[in-house]
Structure formats: structure tokens, C-alpha cells
Write a protein that holds these residues in place. Structure first.
Motif, PDB file in Angstrom:
ATOM      1  N   THR A  88       0.830  -1.209   0.000  1.00  0.00           N
ATOM      2  CA  THR A  88       0.000   0.000   0.000  1.00  0.00           C
ATOM      3  C   THR A  88       0.862   1.255   0.000  1.00  0.00           C
ATOM      4  O   THR A  88       0.669   2.158  -0.821  1.00  0.00           O
ATOM      5  N   LEU A  89       1.812   1.322   0.917  1.00  0.00           N
ATOM      6  CA  LEU A  89       2.642   2.518   1.017  1.00  0.00           C
ATOM      7  C   LEU A  89       3.548   2.660  -0.202  1.00  0.00           C
ATOM      8  O   LEU A  89       3.735   3.774  -0.717  1.00  0.00           O
ATOM      9  N   THR A  90       4.101   1.558  -0.697  1.00  0.00           N
ATOM     10  CA  THR A  90       4.960   1.610  -1.866  1.00  0.00           C
ATOM     11  C   THR A  90       4.202   2.135  -3.077  1.00  0.00           C
ATOM     12  O   THR A  90       4.704   2.974  -3.841  1.00  0.00           O
ATOM     13  N   THR A  91       2.967   1.668  -3.269  1.00  0.00           N
ATOM     14  CA  THR A  91       2.143   2.141  -4.381  1.00  0.00           C
ATOM     15  C   THR A  91       1.904   3.636  -4.284  1.00  0.00           C
ATOM     16  O   THR A  91       2.014   4.369  -5.290  1.00  0.00           O
ATOM     17  N   LEU A  92       1.595   4.119  -3.090  1.00  0.00           N
ATOM     18  CA  LEU A  92       1.330   5.544  -2.909  1.00  0.00           C
ATOM     19  C   LEU A  92       2.582   6.375  -3.136  1.00  0.00           C
ATOM     20  O   LEU A  92       2.535   7.443  -3.765  1.00  0.00           O
ATOM     21  N   ILE A  93       3.717   5.912  -2.630  1.00  0.00           N
ATOM     22  CA  ILE A  93       4.963   6.661  -2.793  1.00  0.00           C
ATOM     23  C   ILE A  93       5.346   6.742  -4.266  1.00  0.00           C
ATOM     24  O   ILE A  93       5.716   7.816  -4.774  1.00  0.00           O
ATOM     25  N   LYS A  94       5.268   5.619  -4.970  1.00  0.00           N
ATOM     26  CA  LYS A  94       5.610   5.625  -6.397  1.00  0.00           C
ATOM     27  C   LYS A  94       4.706   6.563  -7.187  1.00  0.00           C
ATOM     28  O   LYS A  94       5.138   7.178  -8.169  1.00  0.00           O
ATOM     29  N   ALA A  95       3.446   6.675  -6.747  1.00  0.00           N
ATOM     30  CA  ALA A  95       2.496   7.538  -7.449  1.00  0.00           C
ATOM     31  C   ALA A  95       2.570   8.992  -6.971  1.00  0.00           C
ATOM     32  O   ALA A  95       1.867   9.857  -7.513  1.00  0.00           O
ATOM     33  N   GLY A  96       3.389   9.255  -5.950  1.00  0.00           N
ATOM     34  CA  GLY A  96       3.466  10.608  -5.401  1.00  0.00           C
ATOM     35  C   GLY A  96       2.210  11.027  -4.682  1.00  0.00           C
ATOM     36  O   GLY A  96       1.879  12.217  -4.614  1.00  0.00           O
ATOM     37  N   CYS A  97       1.515  10.042  -4.123  1.00  0.00           N
ATOM     38  CA  CYS A  97       0.245  10.306  -3.438  1.00  0.00           C
ATOM     39  C   CYS A  97       0.455  10.282  -1.930  1.00  0.00           C
ATOM     40  O   CYS A  97       0.845   9.257  -1.367  1.00  0.00           O
ATOM     41  N   ALA A  98       0.206  11.408  -1.270  1.00  0.00           N
ATOM     42  CA  ALA A  98       0.334  11.489   0.185  1.00  0.00           C
ATOM     43  C   ALA A  98      -0.790  10.697   0.852  1.00  0.00           C
ATOM     44  O   ALA A  98      -1.817  10.391   0.235  1.00  0.00           O
ATOM     45  N   LEU A  99      -0.588  10.376   2.129  1.00  0.00           N
ATOM     46  CA  LEU A  99      -1.564   9.605   2.899  1.00  0.00           C
ATOM     47  C   LEU A  99      -1.801  10.278   4.237  1.00  0.00           C
ATOM     48  O   LEU A  99      -0.846  10.591   4.961  1.00  0.00           O
TER      49      LEU A  99
END
Length: 381
Positions: A88-99
Motif C-alpha cells: 500500500t505505502l509503496t504504491t502511494l509513494i511511487k504515485a506521489g500520493c500522500a496519505l
């Protein structure tokens, strides 16, 4: 072209509405990942930060994913992509999407989870089941020579005393007479060593946030003309019943329990669990208590209210059975229970926070509520 806000601006808004310091001590809320100066043009909202939701955020091009449940509620020693949380976190980081997570800090708040659930079920005259305590307050009382009273009043107000609602510099003054005798070693501004002196004085009283106590006392002492001013600080008992707090209780038009249960089912997204009811379907209900998420911790409190029915999630066999046994001994048979899926109850908050952000941020931001149903139960036989 409408301005695209920075992540820092969006975080500040969410933290203003759902302050992290109001979260339970065991919780993990706030910004999980993201650069505060990055621009946020797309925001996705979801209950759970699952790998599927992260993938949805990435494919849509979201710059921020706002979730209710924490990704890392328990400590971890790594976030390798070999684990679901790591993916989950890897996908968000690669997409430049903050959480960002707003969990128990969003449960109690105005515009929060329980309020959203209550509103979705049509409850009017809403109040918290257990109101949150007001901010701790002190009261300072100090005695000042009449000609110095205005200076001391201004000093303590500038330091944070005397703010009540939308008013500041609030204080109360009364006239009186101060009496004292300077002893050897004193350097009195008024009077002489060894002689009793009487002075026309003003008693000044003002409330202040407890966190400003030290600053206000320092300001008072610095502005006060006496070498040793007479003053006291007392802690004020909390008497404020605010609009924030745990759960909500409100009213509906009187109807049979079975009819209200159908309203609950129609208002929430469909789940495998559906809506479970404990109580006579024909009994009349009007006062409704709700708690978004797992609400069995409130069962004892609900028995002390005038609720006809309690709507919540994750009710276990023994606590529910014991609650009903105790309720049966009440004057009116006690509250009925309606148990709904955890995901379904809390999903009612997503369009609320989405609309709230969209109203403030304007056309510079696109928003979307995830359509992925993250309820873990998929089938009932």
C-alpha cells in the motif's frame, strides 16, 4: 485558473476540523507520508488504506489519499512491498500520493463519523452521547492599586487571559481596601517598614486557558507595581456541554423498530452482514443513539440514556446479550440494538469530509470517494 493548494494547506484544514490531539492515546493519526510543499490537485477518500484503494488512488492520479483507519496502528519494523501494508505505502509513494489518517479524532468531532452516521439515518436534535470535556480553564484573581489596575488588566489580557468565546479582554473588577505591613528587608512602593498601611485597591478576576497559566502570571507580576503582589489561581470545574463528543443521540418521527431498521438498511451501503436487529420489530422508537465503528464500549452508558434503540457495529454475543437482559428490567424494556457493518457505518463520513474540503478549496481540487467496498465480509449463506 483556480489555485491548486499545497499539501500543507490541506493538512492544516483537516487538522483544524479533526485535531490530532483529540485522538485516543493508542491511535495513530495525521499525515503518514507526503511532502508538505507538494501540490494537491486530486484527493481520494476511503475508509481503509488497502492495496486496492492505493492502486485506485495511483491510477486516478490522486495527490492525497484521506482514510479513516490507520495504515500503521501497531508498530512495524519495515514496510517491504512483500506485505500488504508495505505494498500500500509503496504504491502511494511511487504515485506521489500522500496519505493522511483521521481516525478517533474524526469520530468525536463536529462533521465527524458519528455525526455523519446520525445525519444519514435522519436524526434531528443531535447531541453527543458523552460530551467531550471543554478545554481546561483557570481563574486568576489579583489585587492591584487603583491607579495601576488598567495596566495589569491589559498585561494579563495580552498574555492570553480574558478570552471568552468571541470576546477578549474580559475581566471583572471590584473596589476594596488592601492592608499590609512591610517587614525588615522589604522595599515597599507604598508605606514604610514596620507600619501598617491601607491602600485603595481593585480586585481583578479573569479566566484563562490552563496552558497559558505561567505566561499570564509572569505578565501580571511584571506589570504589577508591588514587590509581592497578592493573587491566586484556581482551576475552574468543567461545566461546558459542547457539541463534540462520543457518539450521537437524537430523534426521529415515532415509528416501529422494524420500520426504522429498514431506514438504516436503505441509508447504508449494502454489505454481506446487512442489518441485525435485537428487539421487538413492532415496538415504538423515537430516541436513537448511534456510534460509528465498534460501539460496545458505550453499552453501559446507553442504558443510562433515554434511547429507544442503539445503532453501532461489531457487537459481540455476550455483551449484547447481557445488555438486553439488563435493559429488559427497565421501565420501558430498555433500548433495542441494531448492529451494522463497521465499514458501512463509517463510510457515511466520506462524502461529508469530501464536501467540506471541496467547499473550502474550490475548483482547484478534484475530489472523489472511493467506490471500493473494503468490508472484509464478502458472502453470507
Amino acid at each position: 485558473m483556480a489555485q491548486v493548494p499545497a499539501l500543507d494547506d490541506v493538512v492544516r484544514l483537516l487538522h483544524q476540523w479533526y485535531p490530532p490531539h483529540t485522538a485516543e492515546s493508542w491511535d495513530a493519526v495525521g499525515l503518514v507520508w507526503g511532502e508538505l510543499d507538494q501540490r494537491v490537485g486530486k484527493i481520494l477518500f476511503a475508509v481503509d488504506p488497502t492495496p486496492e484503494v492505493a492502486q485506485e488512488a495511483a491510477e486516478w492520479g490522486a495527490d492525497l489519499l484521506v482514510v479513516h483507519h490507520p495504515l500503521f496502528l501497531k508498530p512495524v519494523h519495515g514496510v517491504a512491498a512483500t506485505t500488504p501494508k508495505g505494498r500500500t505505502l509503496t504504491t502511494l509513494i511511487k504515485a506521489g500520493c500522500a496519505l493522511l489518517t483521521a481516525h478517533t479524532n474524526a469520530d468525536q468531532a463536529l462533521g465527524g463519523v458519528s455525526e455523519a452516521l446520525a445525519t444519514a439515518l435522519g436524526l434531528g436534535e443531535q447531541q453527543p452521547i458523552t460530551p467531550a470535556p471543554g478545554d481546561p480553564v483557570d481563574k486568576l484573581t489579583v489585587y492591584v492599586p487603583t491607579d495601576a489596575a488598567a495596566i495589569v488588566r491589559a498585561a494579563i489580557a495580552e498574555a492570553g487571559a480574558g478570552q471568552i468565546g468571541n470576546y477578549d479582554f474580559a475581566s471583572f473588577s471590584s473596589d476594596g481596601t488592601g492592608r499590609f505591613r512591610p517587614l525588615d528587608g522589604a522595599e515597599p512602593m507604598i508605606g514604610t517598614v514596620g507600619a501598617i498601611e491601607e491602600v485603595a485597591e481593585v480586585r481583578i478576576e479573569a479566566v484563562l486557558p490552563r496552558g497559558r497559566r505561567a505566561a499570564v502570571v509572569r505578565a501580571m507580576r511584571a506589570a504589577h507595581p508591588y514587590e509581592e503582589p497578592a493573587y491566586d489561581v484556581v482551576e475552574v470545574a468543567d461545566s461546558e456541554i459542547g457539541a463534540t463528543g462520543t457518539g450521537r443521540i437524537g430523534t426521529i418521527a415515532r415509528m416501529p423498530l422494524g420500520e426504522f431498521a429498514q431506514i438504516v438498511a436503505d441509508a447504508l451501503p449494502p454489505t454481506a452482514q446487512g442489518v441485525r436487529v435485537a428487539g421487538d420489530p413492532a415496538r415504538s422508537v423515537r430516541r436513537i443513539a448511534v456510534c460509528g465503528g465498534a460501539g460496545d464500549f458505550l453499552l453501559d452508558t446507553i442504558l443510562r440514556t433515554d434511547a429507544d434503540v442503539y445503532v453501532t457495529s461489531d457487537l459481540r454475543h455476550h455483551p449484547a446479550a447481557e445488555f438486553l437482559e439488563r435493559a429488559a428490567g427497565g421501565e420501558d424494556g430498555g433500548p433495542a440494538l441494531i448492529d451494522v457493518a463497521h465499514y458501512a457505518a463509517e463510510s457515511t463520513w466520506l462524502p461529508v469530509v469530501e464536501a467540506r474540503l471541496r467547499e473550502v478549496l474550490g475548483e482547484g481540487v478534484e475530489t472523489r470517494v472511493s467506490e471500493i467496498n473494503t468490508d472484509p465480509w464478502t458472502m453470507r449463506l
